[in-house]
Design an enzyme around this catalytic site. Structure first.
Site, PDB file in Angstrom:
ATOM      1  N   SER A 133      81.873  17.219  37.098  1.00 32.30           N
ATOM      2  CA  SER A 133      82.178  18.639  38.096  1.00 32.30           C
ATOM      3  C   SER A 133      81.206  19.564  38.039  1.00 32.30           C
ATOM      4  CB  SER A 133      83.746  19.036  37.882  1.00 32.30           C
ATOM      5  OG  SER A 133      83.798  20.353  37.986  1.00 32.30           O
ATOM      6  N   TYR A 146      89.113  22.113  31.227  1.00 30.13           N
ATOM      7  CA  TYR A 146      88.514  20.961  32.186  1.00 30.13           C
ATOM      8  C   TYR A 146      86.953  21.074  31.862  1.00 30.13           C
ATOM      9  CZ  TYR A 146      87.724  19.454  36.856  1.00 30.13           C
ATOM     10  OH  TYR A 146      87.534  18.570  37.898  1.00 30.13           O
TER      11      TYR A 146
HETATM   12  P1  NAD Z   1      93.430  13.939  43.263  1.00 29.48           P
HETATM   13  O1  NAD Z   1      94.647  14.327  42.333  1.00 29.48           O
HETATM   14  O2  NAD Z   1      93.590  13.930  44.407  1.00 29.48           O
HETATM   15  O3  NAD Z   1      93.299  12.285  42.770  1.00 29.48           O
HETATM   16  C1  NAD Z   1      93.309  11.669  41.494  1.00 29.48           C
HETATM   17  C2  NAD Z   1      93.825  10.436  41.305  1.00 29.48           C
HETATM   18  O4  NAD Z   1      93.711  10.043  39.863  1.00 29.48           O
HETATM   19  C3  NAD Z   1      95.326  10.391  41.764  1.00 29.48           C
HETATM   20  O5  NAD Z   1      95.385   9.321  42.714  1.00 29.48           O
HETATM   21  C4  NAD Z   1      95.973  10.185  40.169  1.00 29.48           C
HETATM   22  O6  NAD Z   1      97.165   9.390  40.383  1.00 29.48           O
HETATM   23  C5  NAD Z   1      94.905   9.329  39.602  1.00 29.48           C
HETATM   24  N1  NAD Z   1      95.061   9.430  38.149  1.00 29.48           N
HETATM   25  C6  NAD Z   1      95.454  10.558  37.441  1.00 29.48           C
HETATM   26  N2  NAD Z   1      95.538  10.204  36.054  1.00 29.48           N
HETATM   27  C7  NAD Z   1      95.409   8.713  36.006  1.00 29.48           C
HETATM   28  C8  NAD Z   1      95.257   7.979  34.919  1.00 29.48           C
HETATM   29  N3  NAD Z   1      95.685   8.190  33.780  1.00 29.48           N
HETATM   30  N4  NAD Z   1      94.994   6.761  35.249  1.00 29.48           N
HETATM   31  C9  NAD Z   1      94.537   6.214  36.496  1.00 29.48           C
HETATM   32  N5  NAD Z   1      94.719   7.123  37.368  1.00 29.48           N
HETATM   33  C10 NAD Z   1      94.943   8.329  37.158  1.00 29.48           C
HETATM   34  O7  NAD Z   1      92.325  14.474  42.449  1.00 29.48           O
HETATM   35  P2  NAD Z   1      90.809  14.529  43.004  1.00 29.48           P
HETATM   36  O8  NAD Z   1      90.515  16.085  43.620  1.00 29.48           O
HETATM   37  O9  NAD Z   1      90.426  13.476  44.021  1.00 29.48           O
HETATM   38  O10 NAD Z   1      89.744  14.155  41.703  1.00 29.48           O
HETATM   39  C11 NAD Z   1      89.420  13.073  41.653  1.00 29.48           C
HETATM   40  C12 NAD Z   1      88.384  13.631  40.475  1.00 29.48           C
HETATM   41  O11 NAD Z   1      87.160  14.420  40.993  1.00 29.48           O
HETATM   42  C13 NAD Z   1      88.724  14.102  39.153  1.00 29.48           C
HETATM   43  O12 NAD Z   1      87.886  13.421  38.073  1.00 29.48           O
HETATM   44  C14 NAD Z   1      88.248  15.520  39.223  1.00 29.48           C
HETATM   45  O13 NAD Z   1      88.242  16.156  37.862  1.00 29.48           O
HETATM   46  C15 NAD Z   1      87.249  15.479  40.002  1.00 29.48           C
HETATM   47  N6  NAD Z   1      86.779  16.597  40.762  1.00 29.48           N
HETATM   48  C16 NAD Z   1      87.486  17.335  41.643  1.00 29.48           C
HETATM   49  C17 NAD Z   1      87.243  18.425  42.261  1.00 29.48           C
HETATM   50  C18 NAD Z   1      87.983  19.010  43.340  1.00 29.48           C
HETATM   51  O14 NAD Z   1      87.930  20.258  43.579  1.00 29.48           O
HETATM   52  N7  NAD Z   1      89.108  18.185  43.810  1.00 29.48           N
HETATM   53  C19 NAD Z   1      86.085  18.896  41.883  1.00 29.48           C
HETATM   54  C20 NAD Z   1      85.381  18.463  40.820  1.00 29.48           C
HETATM   55  C21 NAD Z   1      85.524  17.382  40.189  1.00 29.48           C
END
Ligand code: NAD
Length: 258
Positions: A133, A146
């Site tokens: 991130s 985080y």
């Molecule tokens: P999201 O909540 O839309 O999707 C995350 C998915 O991971 C979900 O389907 C959830 O069921 C699954 N998940 C959660 N815990 C799990 C586990 N223990 N085992 C297997 N699957 C699991 O979130 P997103 O925004 O798509 O995030 C994806 C990645 O991107 C994450 O690592 C998040 O930290 C990172 N990220 C997101 C953002 C943002 O602004 N959305 C920014 C930077 C980084």
């Protein structure tokens, strides 16, 4: 193979990899969500397979690696994307909050690398993309857990990249800024941060589309890139991280930005 493929960035990445010609294995703790992504891919004519696995479960991830190898084939690209959000100051956090987010965001990535890395290194072929991130290099008073998980994922990725380079395995850390996904609806708000929930949700709704990150993931594999900020705010953060004196970084981090 994409973890967290049932939603947001993982789902978009599954689609982008399929469009680039990959057979996709979508993994999620929410098996129904993984199934839905795979059904979308199947309707578009792309070969895809769903597995319900919790990435924090070390044994289950090792078993997943064996199952995918025998049922689908060798994994060429691993995207450790599954993650969760938490916001709140360090002193407001319970031990369980800390263990939860470290377990998914850091141990989950480690488990994926440990289970799938050996076959890639042995074959001398493969690429691992770990989703970190922009907060992995931007200290924030309100996001200590985080930020810590994402900084650790960034460093782990850089160390593995150095280690596996000679084995022909690439490793990338993708560092998105604010992306409009359902993550914010499942994010834990602890302590006084609960009062800022609505404001934070609105900020995420104005974020970038997850497809922007998915394109960056595919491009990072093609070009074997090391660290890939996504979104202008992450690019600015990465630039500041490399030039800003640390006493200014901590002052900026004290601002309540979202
Ligand atoms: P999201 O909540 O839309 O999707 C995350 C998915 O991971 C979900 O389907 C959830 O069921 C699954 N998940 C959660 N815990 C799990 C586990 N223990 N085992 C297997 N699957 C699991 O979130 P997103 O925004 O798509 O995030 C994806 C990645 O991107 C994450 O690592 C998040 O930290 C990172 N990220 C997101 C953002 C943002 O602004 N959305 C920014 C930077 C980084």
């Amino acid at each position: 193979m994409v973890t967290g493929a049932g939603s947001g960035i993982g789902r978009a990445t599954a689609h982008a990899l399929a469009a680039a010609g990959a057979t996709v294995v979508g993994v999620d703790v929410d098996g129904g969500a993984a199934d839905r992504t795979v059904e979308e891919l199947a309707r578009a004519g792309a070969p895809a397979h769903a597995y319900a696995v919790d990435v924090t479960d070390r044994t289950a991830v090792v078993e997943l690696a064996a199952a995918v190898e025998s049922e689908v084939g060798p994994v060429g690209i691993l995207v450790n994307n599954a993650g969760v959000g938490m916001t709140g100051r360090f002193l407001d956090m319970a031990d369980e909050d800390w263990d939860w987010i470290l377990g998914v965001n850091l141990d989950g990535v480690r488990n994926g690398c440990a289970a799938f890395g050996p076959a890639m290194v042995a074959r001398r072929r493969g690429h691992v993309v770990n989703v970190s991130s922009g907060l992995g290099f931007t200290p924030r008073a309100t996001e200590p857990a985080y930020c810590t998980t994402k900084a650790a994922v960034l460093m782990l990725s850089q160390c593995l990249r150095a280690d596996w380079r000679s084995a022909g395995v690439g490793v990338t850390a993708v560092c998105p800024g604010v992306i409009n996904t359902p993550i914010i609806d499942r994010t834990r708000f602890v302590g006084s941060r609960a009062a800022s929930r609505d404001r934070t949700v609105q900020a995420f709704r104005r974020g970038h589309a997850p497809e922007l990150v998915a394109e960056a993931v595919v491009d990072s594999v093609r070009r074997n890139r090391a660290v890939v900020p996504v979104g202008v705010e992450s690019h600015v953060g990465w630039g500041l991280h490399r030039v800003l004196p640390s006493r200014l970084a901590s002052r900026l981090g004290a601002l309540d930005q979202l």
